[in-house]
Every structure is written in C-alpha cells, then in structure tokens.
Design an enzyme around this catalytic site. Structure first.
Site, PDB file in Angstrom:
ATOM      1  N   TYR A  60      87.573  -0.783  27.684  1.00  0.00           N
ATOM      2  CA  TYR A  60      87.923  -1.828  28.654  1.00  0.00           C
ATOM      3  C   TYR A  60      88.476  -3.040  27.916  1.00  0.00           C
ATOM      4  O   TYR A  60      88.226  -3.219  26.714  1.00  0.00           O
ATOM      5  CB  TYR A  60      86.721  -2.212  29.534  1.00  0.00           C
ATOM      6  N   GLU A 117      65.401 -19.547  17.446  1.00  0.00           N
ATOM      7  CA  GLU A 117      66.180 -18.375  17.024  1.00  0.00           C
ATOM      8  C   GLU A 117      65.944 -18.154  15.534  1.00  0.00           C
ATOM      9  O   GLU A 117      66.064 -19.081  14.740  1.00  0.00           O
ATOM     10  CB  GLU A 117      67.670 -18.595  17.331  1.00  0.00           C
ATOM     11  N   ASP A 160      65.938  -7.570  26.837  1.00  0.00           N
ATOM     12  CA  ASP A 160      65.556  -6.367  26.089  1.00  0.00           C
ATOM     13  C   ASP A 160      64.100  -6.390  25.628  1.00  0.00           C
ATOM     14  O   ASP A 160      63.515  -5.338  25.398  1.00  0.00           O
ATOM     15  CB  ASP A 160      66.462  -6.194  24.864  1.00  0.00           C
ATOM     16  N   ARG A 209      81.085 -10.237  23.776  1.00  0.00           N
ATOM     17  CA  ARG A 209      79.730 -10.820  23.790  1.00  0.00           C
ATOM     18  C   ARG A 209      79.729 -12.222  23.194  1.00  0.00           C
ATOM     19  O   ARG A 209      79.048 -13.114  23.700  1.00  0.00           O
ATOM     20  CB  ARG A 209      78.783  -9.951  22.973  1.00  0.00           C
TER      21      ARG A 209
END
Ligand SMILES: Cc1cc2nc3c(=O)[nH]c(=O)nc-3n(C[C@H](O)[C@H](O)[C@H](O)COP(=O)(O)OP(=O)(O)OC[C@H]3O[C@@H](n4cnc5c(N)ncnc54)[C@H](O)[C@@H]3O)c2cc1C
Length: 391
Positions: A215, A32, A297, A106
């Site tokens: 939501y 990462e 993605d 998330r």
C-alpha cells in the site's frame, strides 16, 4: 490538584494515550526507555475506526498532509494473479463509517502525535527512562526506573509494548507466543519502481502458506510492502530487527505470479521480524487492576492480519481518557470502566486476526473455497462493519 497519569512507553499507543489524557485535563508524564523518540521504518494501515479517533485528537490536518487515502482494497491470488475481490474504500468509507481508510508511515504518525504533545504544557516527555518496577498504595502508584528515579502519580499505564515490563509485574503470565510467522518489510519510493509496479491502492496477495500486502504511504510517494511467510528465526526475539535476506524471500515466493515476483525482485532492502502475539484476552482483569492499566500491545498483542494492532492502541487511548474523566468514580473504578469497555472488542480483533491468517495462508481445497467465496461475495467478505463502525 491536577491528577497525574504516568505512561510507560512512548510508542504510538503511549503517545496517543498521552495526548488523549492531556486533552481530558490530566497531567501526563511519559517514560520512554529509548534515547530518542523514533519509530521503525514501516507503514501501517489505519481503518476508519482509527482515523475517526485521530481526527478527534485534532490530527485531521496533519493526517491529510502525510497519509495516503487509497480508493480501494483488492485481494489477489498470489499464484494466478487473479483479482478475487475488491472493497471500495475512499468515499464509501467516509459515507458508511464517518472517516476515510488511511495508510501511513509509522514514523509520520508518531511525529504527528509527538508534535501535538510538545505544544501542551501539562505533558512531560522523558527519554532514557526504563521502567523497572512499581509499587501501589490506596492513594498513589510509584514507578521506579532502572536508574533509580522514583515518580509518583495517580495512574500508571503500561504502554510498553509486546514485551511489557508493566504487564509482567501486573499479570506475570509469561512471555508472548511465537506462532511461526515471519514478516519481511520494505519501503521504496514509487518512482524507483517501473510504472507497472507502482500502486495507490491496498493489495493483498494470498498464499498458499504466505501472503503479501502492499500500500502507499507518504502521501502516495512511497510504497510499503510486507510479506508474511511461515518459518522461524534465530536470536533475540525482543529486538524488532533481524538481518533480512531478500534471497530467502524470493525463494519462498518462487511459485508466485510474475507481477508479484517482479515487485519483490525490484525491492533491494528488506528487514525481517518474527511475529509474536498472545491469545485473545479473557477478561477485563487482564487490562486493568487497581491503579494500573495496560494499553496497546502490552495488553493485547495481535497478529497483523486485520491491520489493527496500532488501531486498537489508539482506540484504547481514547477510551482510557474518557474513563479518566468520570468524576463520580474513584481512580480504580475509572480504570475498571476502561477495561470493561475495551477487552471484548480487543479480544474479538485478536481472534479475527488469527482467523484471517489461517484464511490468507490456506492450502488445497480450503484455498479453493476461499477464492470462490471471495469471487462471489468479495465486498461483503472484505468489509468489517462491526470493526470500522465501532467502538
Ligand atoms: C508486520 C507488522 C505489520 C503491522 N501492520 C499494522 C497495521 O497495518 N495497522 C495497525 O494498526 N497495526 C499494525 N501492526 C501492529 C502495530 O505495529 C502495533 O500494534 C503497535 O505498534 C503497538 O504500539 P504500542 O505503542 O502498544 O507498542 P510499541 O510500538 O511496541 O511501543 C512500546 C514502547 O515502549 C517502550 N518500552 C518498552 N519497554 C519499556 C520500559 N520498560 N520502560 C520504558 N519504555 C519501554 C519501547 O521502547 C517502545 O517505544 C503491525 C505489526 C507488525 C509486526
């Protein structure tokens, strides 16, 4: 010897792939670029197709702790406020699709994946590792970071997101496209809102030329709101974050009904993203070649109008791990199997997301037709059995 998968990117897709591959018996190294594992402060919806995969990864108890499980999804006209259609979720979703429909922060999902990975001895997580290039031979793939670190493995997975370096090196097919849609996002504690604006369900308010989705997240204690309007921003599109001007959003929603305007006005802080995507995939060759595979993605960035971008990344992770266990195939053939299993479904989701955006933002007679159809056939139009029952 244990085979090694190298994963570029530690977002939701990369961590889900790491967990799935590790559970499938592969050694895993994640690279990462950021200095810490973190996720943007926003919510996502995860359909039952995705919740099922997460349960399969051992995350059922964790999800029960931090997600919300709305009982229904309702669609409302943003101008009149009329309820146009309702899709029951909750028990119906479990009965038809084997898992509930969930909404989650998330960062909470990212933490669940990270916690599970940190308990596995065959997973190494590297931070500050920016993938610059890779080379491939018939026997192995070697990645190089911008610091000059070289690491060899059997497979390289590009889970490095929308602006994927691995995709650039593999496909060289140019940057993502910019469809001219902006997303304003916010999360607020429900108890900071007046009672009438709090909600435990998914609500989509449909335009013209805009839509808003709200939501619950964090077990229902917070409300996530995303407003999509048409427009463009200046500056570096590769950065997630742009300074958000709530006044611009309030102006764009000037013609909206009072409850929607009140909700937007009650939220003090917004963040702004310019949305990007790529056209639907055209073949398995776009998802894997040789010892390299793309995931999430990096492979199929999509507009968020079917709420399945992260969902497809998580499904990719499961499919990748399954393919990697096919011991009668060589590594390249296993990745081809993965790509063949995934590309058409992801292309279909990408195409449906584009179409949803057009419907959500419809004007004039098309908008009238949309509202009428939703009033007559709400549940049937809002359900997506091929998606929720799959892959
Ligand atoms: C407004 C909005 C709403 C959305 N709502 C939903 C929703 O409701 N449901 C849903 O399922 N999806 C939703 N999505 C989509 C979802 O956010 C994405 O599809 C998902 O985050 C993709 O995950 P990823 O891991 O593939 O990529 P990313 O999350 O982008 O992760 C990529 C990672 O790779 C790292 N990286 C990049 N380049 C390198 C490099 N060269 N070397 C090393 N590391 C690198 C990055 O730092 C990052 O950590 C939404 C998106 C938007 C914009």
């Amino acid at each position: 010897m244990t085979k090694q998968v190298l994963i570029a990117g530690g977002g939701i897709g990369g961590l889900a792939a790491a967990l799935a591959c590790s559970r499938a018996g592969w050694g895993v190294r994640v690279f990462e670029r950021a200095g810490e594992f973190s996720e943007v402060g926003a919510g996502i919806q995860i359909g039952p197709n995705v919740v099922r995969v997460l349960y399969g990864l051992g995350l059922e108890a964790g999800l029960a702790r931090v997600a919300a499980f709305p009982e229904r999804l309702q669609v409302r006209n943003a101008v009149s406020g009329d309820v146009l259609g309702v899709l029951p979720l909750g028990e119906r979703s479990v009965r038809l699709y084997g898992a509930p429909y969930a909404t989650i922060h998330r960062a909470d999902l990212h933490h669940l994946l990270l916690d599970a990975l940190q308990q596995r001895s065959d997973v190494r997580l590297g931070l500050g590792c920016w993938i610059a290039s890779f080379t491939e031979t018939p026997e192995a793939v070697t990645l190089t970071t911008t610091d000059g670190l070289e690491v060899e493995g059997d497979v390289l997975v590009g889970a490095d997101g929308l602006w994927s370096r691995v995709r650039e090196l593999l496909l060289n097919d140019g940057p993502p496209r910019v469809p001219g849609h902006l997303a304003y996002r916010a999360m607020v504690p429900q108890n900071s809102l007046p009672e009438r604006l709090r909600s435990q369900q998914v609500t989509a308010w449909l335009g013209p030329k805009l839509h808003v989705v709200q939501y619950p997240v964090r077990s229902g204690a917070w409300l996530n709101v995303v407003a999509i309007v048409q427009g463009s921003v200046e500056g570096d599109l590769q950065s997630w974050d742009h300074s958000a001007n709530g006044a611009d959003l309030r102006a764009a929603l000037g013609g909206a009904c009072v409850p929607l305007r009140d909700l937007i006005a009650a939220i003090p802080d917004w963040r702004l993203w310019a949305l990007c995507d790529r056209p639907p995939m055209q073949g398995a060759w776009q998802q894997a070649r040789g010892r390299i595979a793309l995931l999430g993605d990096a492979a199929h960035p999509m507009r968020p109008y079917l709420a399945q971008g992260a969902g497809m990344a998580i499904e990719d992770a499961q499919a990748l791990a399954r393919s990697l266990t096919m011991k009668n195939l060589d590594v390249g053939e296993r990745l081809q199997r993965y790509a063949l299993n995934r590309w058409q479904r992801c292309a279909r989701v990408q195409a449906r997301a584009i179409r949803n955006g057009e419907i959500f933002h419809a004007q004039g007679v098309i908008r009238w037709g949309r509202d009428t159809a939703l009033k007559l056939l709400g549940e049937r139009l809002l359900d997506v059995p091929w998606l929720y029952a799959g892959p």
